[in-house]
Design a protein around this motif. Structure first.
Motif, PDB file in Angstrom:
ATOM      1  N   LYS A  89       0.820  -1.208   0.000  1.00 50.72           N
ATOM      2  CA  LYS A  89       0.000   0.000   0.000  1.00 50.72           C
ATOM      3  C   LYS A  89       0.855   1.261   0.000  1.00 50.72           C
ATOM      4  N   THR A  90       1.946   1.235   0.760  1.00 50.46           N
ATOM      5  CA  THR A  90       2.766   2.442   0.934  1.00 50.46           C
ATOM      6  C   THR A  90       3.662   2.700  -0.270  1.00 50.46           C
ATOM      7  N   ALA A  91       4.339   1.664  -0.762  1.00 50.76           N
ATOM      8  CA  ALA A  91       5.226   1.811  -1.916  1.00 50.76           C
ATOM      9  C   ALA A  91       4.393   1.668  -3.183  1.00 50.76           C
ATOM     10  N   VAL A  92       3.927   2.773  -3.701  1.00 46.15           N
ATOM     11  CA  VAL A  92       2.942   2.738  -4.784  1.00 46.15           C
ATOM     12  C   VAL A  92       3.540   2.248  -6.096  1.00 46.15           C
ATOM     13  N   ASN A  93       4.872   2.294  -6.241  1.00 46.61           N
ATOM     14  CA  ASN A  93       5.528   1.821  -7.460  1.00 46.61           C
ATOM     15  C   ASN A  93       6.397   0.593  -7.200  1.00 46.61           C
ATOM     16  N   LEU A  94       6.040  -0.171  -6.177  1.00 49.45           N
ATOM     17  CA  LEU A  94       6.804  -1.354  -5.811  1.00 49.45           C
ATOM     18  C   LEU A  94       6.783  -2.376  -6.949  1.00 49.45           C
ATOM     19  N   GLU A  95       7.971  -2.905  -7.298  1.00 47.02           N
ATOM     20  CA  GLU A  95       8.089  -3.852  -8.397  1.00 47.02           C
ATOM     21  C   GLU A  95       8.362  -5.280  -7.932  1.00 47.02           C
ATOM     22  N   LYS A  96       9.051  -5.430  -6.794  1.00 49.70           N
ATOM     23  CA  LYS A  96       9.466  -6.772  -6.411  1.00 49.70           C
ATOM     24  C   LYS A  96       9.596  -6.889  -4.893  1.00 49.70           C
ATOM     25  N   ILE A  97       9.122  -8.032  -4.365  1.00 44.22           N
ATOM     26  CA  ILE A  97       9.332  -8.383  -2.957  1.00 44.22           C
ATOM     27  C   ILE A  97      10.107  -9.699  -2.930  1.00 44.22           C
ATOM     28  N   VAL A  98      11.286  -9.667  -2.308  1.00 47.44           N
ATOM     29  CA  VAL A  98      12.140 -10.846  -2.198  1.00 47.44           C
ATOM     30  C   VAL A  98      11.961 -11.441  -0.804  1.00 47.44           C
ATOM     31  N   VAL A  99      11.617 -12.725  -0.743  1.00 48.00           N
ATOM     32  CA  VAL A  99      11.407 -13.408   0.531  1.00 48.00           C
ATOM     33  C   VAL A  99      12.555 -14.381   0.769  1.00 48.00           C
ATOM     34  N   ASN A 100      13.274 -14.188   1.870  1.00 44.90           N
ATOM     35  CA  ASN A 100      14.379 -15.077   2.236  1.00 44.90           C
ATOM     36  C   ASN A 100      14.155 -15.569   3.662  1.00 44.90           C
ATOM     37  N   PRO A 101      13.748 -16.817   3.853  1.00 44.85           N
ATOM     38  CA  PRO A 101      13.441 -17.306   5.200  1.00 44.85           C
ATOM     39  C   PRO A 101      14.665 -17.445   6.100  1.00 44.85           C
TER      40      PRO A 101
END
Length: 471
Positions: free
Chosen positions: A404-416
């Motif tokens: 919601k906050t990063a309106v131009n977000l392109e990628k979320i990287v998940v590293n457990p």
């Protein structure tokens, strides 16, 4: 059927052509090129080429890459620590390094790295290795004796190696003239789990004209360090877990990157360092906030990368200074802190042109819900990496907040997997099971993110504004 003369001639010609194609052309390359090729291989791979032919038998002894990495043996002897198996492994490792050093025929060495749980019993061999590396004009010297947790520190540079007198004031030592070759060519110096005197470090800084990187991990004898003057070539400085460290002074220097990690507050003086753009600070202390935003306040505006590996997001009563040039930010995110999203918002507001955000997830207890964060839209944040994501409710809430906050977000990287685990021996021993668990967590995260993507696509086509999106 009788074969014609022409047929027999063509068959012999084809056989001759095939034989010509199998000629060993690599062995005819100039010696320098062959050595360069071998230097791209690991030390054990290079040594295995000695069986190819007489010409190759001793060629590997000129390799410029002496990386004595024996991770397989380390894993086998890591648990339980001590015992005959470990002593035997230590002896074999020392004999291996000694053998290669004694056989080496090349005029120079670019990299010399030892990494094993050695102690004072190997001191005479270690001294010989250092002298050898310096005389060969080493460019990268990397010494690590306790990477895997065996706390038997060894003073890497007893004073006699460089001519220092124990207990005396700092004086210019009398070195073997051949040793100066190493000082002229050394570019990268790393001490891990080594007790090295601060006078020796200062001597390296002052007498290595091309030394660009200095890393010191877990050294008990270093309490002060000064990087002062433009004549010092150092660009990258990393100090970690040096528990006796009291002060670091960086002034009028060429430094580009600085990393400090410790358990005590130190006197940190950084002044007139115009090229400094990358800073990482970790001090698990209640005064950490004051250290970061007072002692470092003079150059925060010029930073491009800032990593604060301790929780600064708990201070919601402070206004963070603006960092207009910051592009990469790394923070600890307390997943059980009710005000974590509120404080993260304040931090993002202070970095208006941030491009990448890396959050180290940390938990100590349960969390029912986050406090509502102020409405805010960040237009430049494109990439978010979540390290230590395990799929908790707070993780999912953080993902919703970011989308919601990063309106131009392109990628979320998940590293457990946390960064510290990747560097530990436990990861090497349990690698298969960790990777399987890691893939399970990523698969769950993938489904959650797909749900969010579907929801926001639906919200977009339904005409909902960003502030109204509440999945």
């Amino acid at each position: 059927m009788v074969e014609s003369r022409e047929g027999r001639y063509n068959l012999r010609k084809r056989r001759k052509t095939t034989h010509d194609n199998l000629v060993d052309r690599i062995s005819y390359l100039p010696h320098e090129i062959l050595v360069t090729i071998l230097s791209l291989l690991s030390l054990k791979e290079a040594a295995s080429t000695s069986i190819l032919s007489r010409q190759w038998q001793h060629l590997w002894t000129s390799t410029m890459n002496l990386n004595f990495d024996d991770e397989d043996t380390l894993c086998r002897t890591a648990r339980p620590p001590g015992g005959k198996a470990q002593e035997l492994a230590n002896l074999r490792y020392v004999n291996w390094v000694n053998s290669v050093v004694e056989q080496h025929r090349g005029p120079k060495v670019e990299q010399f790295r030892v990494s094993f749980h050695l102690d004072k019993r190997s001191s005479s061999s270690i001294d010989k290795w250092i002298r050898f590396a310096m005389k060969k004009g080493v460019q990268m010297l990397d010494i690590d004796f306790l990477e895997y947790g065996f706390h038997q520190s060894y003073t890497l540079f007893p004073h006699q190696v460089f001519g220092f007198k124990q207990g005396s004031a700092f004086e210019v030592p009398n070195l073997d003239p051949c040793m100066y070759t190493g000082f002229k060519s050394l570019k990268d110096l790393c001490f891990k789990n080594v007790d090295v005197a601060e006078e020796v470090l200062q001597y390296f800084l002052s007498n290595c004209p091309v030394l660009e990187r200095l890393s010191v991990y877990n050294s008990r004898y270093v309490s002060r360090l000064r990087v002062v003057g433009t004549s010092i070539a150092l660009k990258y400085l990393e100090i970690r877990e040096c528990f006796m460290m009291e002060s670091i002074e960086i002034r009028d220097a060429n430094l580009v990157s600085f990393t400090y990690s410790g358990h005590t507050i130190i006197n940190l003086l950084i002044k007139n360092v115009p090229r400094l753009v990358d800073v990482s600070i970790c001090e698990p202390n209640n005064l950490f906030f004051e250290v970061v935003f007072t002692q470092l306040s003079y150059f925060l505006s010029q930073l491009e990368t800032l990593k604060l590996t301790y929780n600064v997001l708990f201070r919601c009563d402070r206004i963070f200074p603006t960092m207009p040039n910051l592009r990469h930010l790394g923070l600890i995110f307390e997943g059980d802190d009710a005000f974590a999203l509120v404080n993260l918002t304040y931090f993002l507001q202070a970095c208006p042109y941030l491009h990448k955000l890396v959050l180290q997830m940390h938990y100590e207890g349960p969390l029912k819900s986050f406090a509502r964060a102020p409405k805010f839209s960040h237009n430049f944040l494109k990439v978010v990496e979540m390290v230590g994501y395990v799929g908790r409710t707070s993780d999912f809430a953080l993902v919703r907040y970011l989308t919601k906050t990063a309106v131009n977000l392109e990628k979320i990287v998940v590293n457990p997997v946390q960064t510290w685990l990747l560097q530990s021996l436990n990861y090497r021993i349990m690698k298969d099971s960790i990777l399987k668990w890691q893939e399970t967590v990523r698969d769950r995260a993938r489904k959650e993110l797909q749900y969010l993507s579907w929801y926001y696509d639906f919200a977009h086509h339904s005409g909902l504004r960003p502030a109204d999106r509440k999945p």
